[in-house]
Design a protein around this motif. Sequence first.
Motif, PDB file in Angstrom:
ATOM      1  N   ASP A  65     -21.239   0.979  -9.842  1.00  0.00           N
ATOM      2  CA  ASP A  65     -20.020   1.786 -10.478  1.00  0.00           C
ATOM      3  C   ASP A  65     -19.634   2.715  -9.593  1.00  0.00           C
ATOM      4  OD1 ASP A  65     -20.371   0.016 -12.629  1.00  0.00           O
ATOM      5  OD2 ASP A  65     -21.164   1.476 -14.036  1.00  0.00           O
ATOM      6  N   ASP A  66     -18.405   3.337  -9.598  1.00  0.00           N
ATOM      7  CA  ASP A  66     -18.086   4.261  -8.880  1.00  0.00           C
ATOM      8  C   ASP A  66     -18.033   5.772  -9.612  1.00  0.00           C
ATOM      9  OD1 ASP A  66     -17.251   2.419  -6.845  1.00  0.00           O
ATOM     10  OD2 ASP A  66     -15.118   2.798  -7.285  1.00  0.00           O
ATOM     11  N   VAL A  67     -18.160   6.895  -9.079  1.00  0.00           N
ATOM     12  CA  VAL A  67     -18.170   8.003  -9.702  1.00  0.00           C
ATOM     13  C   VAL A  67     -16.969   8.625  -8.875  1.00  0.00           C
ATOM     14  CG1 VAL A  67     -20.530   8.280 -10.470  1.00  0.00           C
ATOM     15  CG2 VAL A  67     -19.924   9.030  -8.278  1.00  0.00           C
ATOM     16  N   VAL A  68     -16.290   9.766  -9.416  1.00  0.00           N
ATOM     17  CA  VAL A  68     -15.383  10.627  -8.878  1.00  0.00           C
ATOM     18  C   VAL A  68     -15.865  11.809  -8.728  1.00  0.00           C
ATOM     19  CG1 VAL A  68     -13.010  11.483  -9.180  1.00  0.00           C
ATOM     20  CG2 VAL A  68     -13.444   9.075  -9.703  1.00  0.00           C
ATOM     21  N   ILE A  69     -15.958  12.323  -7.464  1.00  0.00           N
ATOM     22  CA  ILE A  69     -16.762  13.782  -7.380  1.00  0.00           C
ATOM     23  C   ILE A  69     -15.425  14.695  -7.117  1.00  0.00           C
ATOM     24  CG2 ILE A  69     -17.833  14.935  -5.879  1.00  0.00           C
ATOM     25  CD1 ILE A  69     -19.882  12.429  -5.513  1.00  0.00           C
ATOM     26  N   LYS A  70     -15.366  15.613  -7.818  1.00  0.00           N
ATOM     27  CA  LYS A  70     -14.477  16.862  -7.486  1.00  0.00           C
ATOM     28  C   LYS A  70     -15.110  17.869  -6.904  1.00  0.00           C
ATOM     29  CE  LYS A  70     -10.994  19.916  -9.859  1.00  0.00           C
ATOM     30  NZ  LYS A  70     -10.500  20.049 -11.209  1.00  0.00           N
ATOM     31  N   LEU A  71     -14.555  18.261  -5.675  1.00  0.00           N
ATOM     32  CA  LEU A  71     -15.339  19.175  -4.683  1.00  0.00           C
ATOM     33  C   LEU A  71     -14.567  20.329  -4.396  1.00  0.00           C
ATOM     34  CD1 LEU A  71     -14.780  18.511  -1.555  1.00  0.00           C
ATOM     35  CD2 LEU A  71     -15.993  16.390  -2.339  1.00  0.00           C
ATOM     36  N   ARG A  72     -15.122  21.278  -3.949  1.00  0.00           N
ATOM     37  CA  ARG A  72     -14.429  22.203  -2.995  1.00  0.00           C
ATOM     38  C   ARG A  72     -15.016  22.137  -1.712  1.00  0.00           C
ATOM     39  NH1 ARG A  72     -16.375  26.671  -5.471  1.00  0.00           N
ATOM     40  NH2 ARG A  72     -17.385  27.277  -3.753  1.00  0.00           N
ATOM     41  N   ARG A  73     -14.062  22.485  -0.735  1.00  0.00           N
ATOM     42  CA  ARG A  73     -14.652  22.346   0.742  1.00  0.00           C
ATOM     43  C   ARG A  73     -13.578  23.685   1.301  1.00  0.00           C
ATOM     44  NH1 ARG A  73     -13.719  17.004   3.376  1.00  0.00           N
ATOM     45  NH2 ARG A  73     -15.756  16.583   2.560  1.00  0.00           N
ATOM     46  N   GLY A  74     -14.180  24.722   1.346  1.00  0.00           N
ATOM     47  CA  GLY A  74     -13.558  25.747   2.135  1.00  0.00           C
ATOM     48  C   GLY A  74     -12.729  26.351   0.835  1.00  0.00           C
ATOM     49  N   ASN A  75     -11.277  26.558   1.197  1.00  0.00           N
ATOM     50  CA  ASN A  75     -10.449  26.875  -0.223  1.00  0.00           C
ATOM     51  C   ASN A  75      -9.602  25.817  -0.812  1.00  0.00           C
ATOM     52  OD1 ASN A  75     -10.943  29.557   0.563  1.00  0.00           O
ATOM     53  ND2 ASN A  75      -9.338  29.452   2.154  1.00  0.00           N
ATOM     54  N   ARG A  76     -10.143  24.498  -0.371  1.00  0.00           N
ATOM     55  CA  ARG A  76      -9.284  23.481  -0.755  1.00  0.00           C
ATOM     56  C   ARG A  76     -10.300  22.691  -2.146  1.00  0.00           C
ATOM     57  NH1 ARG A  76      -9.263  21.785   4.421  1.00  0.00           N
ATOM     58  NH2 ARG A  76     -10.477  19.929   3.815  1.00  0.00           N
ATOM     59  N   VAL A  77      -9.629  22.236  -3.047  1.00  0.00           N
ATOM     60  CA  VAL A  77     -10.323  21.044  -3.820  1.00  0.00           C
ATOM     61  C   VAL A  77      -9.827  19.825  -3.898  1.00  0.00           C
ATOM     62  CG1 VAL A  77     -10.308  20.919  -6.301  1.00  0.00           C
ATOM     63  CG2 VAL A  77     -10.491  23.330  -5.754  1.00  0.00           C
ATOM     64  N   GLU A  78     -10.613  18.975  -3.841  1.00  0.00           N
ATOM     65  CA  GLU A  78     -10.702  17.484  -3.433  1.00  0.00           C
ATOM     66  C   GLU A  78     -11.252  16.830  -4.359  1.00  0.00           C
ATOM     67  OE1 GLU A  78     -11.238  16.731   0.605  1.00  0.00           O
ATOM     68  OE2 GLU A  78     -10.388  18.462   1.269  1.00  0.00           O
ATOM     69  N   SER A  79     -10.868  15.478  -4.520  1.00  0.00           N
ATOM     70  CA  SER A  79     -11.493  14.465  -5.225  1.00  0.00           C
ATOM     71  C   SER A  79     -11.961  13.306  -4.467  1.00  0.00           C
ATOM     72  CB  SER A  79     -10.809  13.941  -6.513  1.00  0.00           C
ATOM     73  OG  SER A  79     -10.578  14.958  -7.563  1.00  0.00           O
ATOM     74  N   ARG A  80     -13.129  12.705  -4.658  1.00  0.00           N
ATOM     75  CA  ARG A  80     -13.538  11.716  -3.952  1.00  0.00           C
ATOM     76  C   ARG A  80     -14.115  10.447  -4.859  1.00  0.00           C
ATOM     77  NH1 ARG A  80     -13.007  12.629   1.978  1.00  0.00           N
ATOM     78  NH2 ARG A  80     -11.934  14.739   1.800  1.00  0.00           N
ATOM     79  N   ARG A  81     -13.580   9.295  -4.587  1.00  0.00           N
ATOM     80  CA  ARG A  81     -14.509   8.076  -5.253  1.00  0.00           C
ATOM     81  C   ARG A  81     -15.350   7.472  -4.408  1.00  0.00           C
ATOM     82  NH1 ARG A  81     -13.114   5.439  -9.508  1.00  0.00           N
ATOM     83  NH2 ARG A  81     -11.080   6.342  -9.850  1.00  0.00           N
ATOM     84  N   VAL A  82     -16.736   7.457  -5.127  1.00  0.00           N
ATOM     85  CA  VAL A  82     -17.707   7.158  -4.431  1.00  0.00           C
ATOM     86  C   VAL A  82     -18.617   6.017  -5.260  1.00  0.00           C
ATOM     87  CG1 VAL A  82     -19.856   7.833  -3.314  1.00  0.00           C
ATOM     88  CG2 VAL A  82     -18.013   9.494  -3.585  1.00  0.00           C
ATOM     89  N   GLY A  83     -19.062   4.866  -4.527  1.00  0.00           N
ATOM     90  CA  GLY A  83     -19.790   3.589  -5.208  1.00  0.00           C
ATOM     91  C   GLY A  83     -21.223   4.172  -5.131  1.00  0.00           C
ATOM     92  N   ARG A  84     -21.834   3.874  -6.330  1.00  0.00           N
ATOM     93  CA  ARG A  84     -23.291   4.101  -6.357  1.00  0.00           C
ATOM     94  C   ARG A  84     -23.988   2.899  -5.802  1.00  0.00           C
ATOM     95  NH1 ARG A  84     -22.480   4.980 -12.561  1.00  0.00           N
ATOM     96  NH2 ARG A  84     -22.584   7.293 -12.543  1.00  0.00           N
ATOM     97  N   GLU A  85     -25.070   3.318  -4.997  1.00  0.00           N
ATOM     98  CA  GLU A  85     -25.759   2.236  -4.071  1.00  0.00           C
ATOM     99  C   GLU A  85     -27.256   2.423  -4.331  1.00  0.00           C
ATOM    100  OE1 GLU A  85     -24.929   2.651  -0.007  1.00  0.00           O
ATOM    101  OE2 GLU A  85     -24.607   4.883  -0.439  1.00  0.00           O
ATOM    102  N   GLU A  86     -28.237   1.475  -3.991  1.00  0.00           N
ATOM    103  CA  GLU A  86     -29.600   1.792  -3.839  1.00  0.00           C
ATOM    104  C   GLU A  86     -29.777   2.973  -3.084  1.00  0.00           C
ATOM    105  OE1 GLU A  86     -33.583  -0.743  -3.231  1.00  0.00           O
ATOM    106  OE2 GLU A  86     -31.616  -1.804  -3.607  1.00  0.00           O
ATOM    107  N   VAL A  87     -30.567   3.639  -3.484  1.00  0.00           N
ATOM    108  CA  VAL A  87     -30.694   5.149  -2.767  1.00  0.00           C
ATOM    109  C   VAL A  87     -32.401   5.000  -2.664  1.00  0.00           C
ATOM    110  CG1 VAL A  87     -30.881   7.601  -2.296  1.00  0.00           C
ATOM    111  CG2 VAL A  87     -28.981   6.234  -3.501  1.00  0.00           C
ATOM    112  N   ARG A  88     -32.886   5.117  -1.208  1.00  0.00           N
ATOM    113  CA  ARG A  88     -34.328   5.155  -1.011  1.00  0.00           C
ATOM    114  C   ARG A  88     -34.741   6.527  -0.913  1.00  0.00           C
ATOM    115  NH1 ARG A  88     -32.795   0.937   1.223  1.00  0.00           N
ATOM    116  NH2 ARG A  88     -33.414  -0.389   2.676  1.00  0.00           N
ATOM    117  N   LYS A  89     -35.894   6.892  -1.740  1.00  0.00           N
ATOM    118  CA  LYS A  89     -36.265   8.214  -1.437  1.00  0.00           C
ATOM    119  C   LYS A  89     -37.328   8.651  -0.652  1.00  0.00           C
ATOM    120  CE  LYS A  89     -35.254   8.900  -6.341  1.00  0.00           C
ATOM    121  NZ  LYS A  89     -34.916   9.788  -7.352  1.00  0.00           N
TER     122      LYS A  89
END
Length: 89
Positions: A65-89
Amino acid sequence: RGAGGVAITLGEMSAAREVGIASVVEGSAAERAGLEPGDILLEVSGVEVHTIAEARARLTGPLGDDVVIKLRRGNRVESRRVGREEVRK
């Protein structure tokens, strides 16, 4: 389908205690989506996040499933779509 997440490490950034990305796993969906260390998370899938625990809870979910992440980078606000994946700890 199992549970997955976004392959990033979170940390508190600045005196404002913002939730930021401390690192991004090389070769991950997060890296391919353009997430970078130092990005500040504002929202995950339309819900504001104020703590690392809130961000983790929103980033974790069904694999693929994808999540949409709204982020701030410097003075800009951006959105990125990222797929969830298996994450090893």
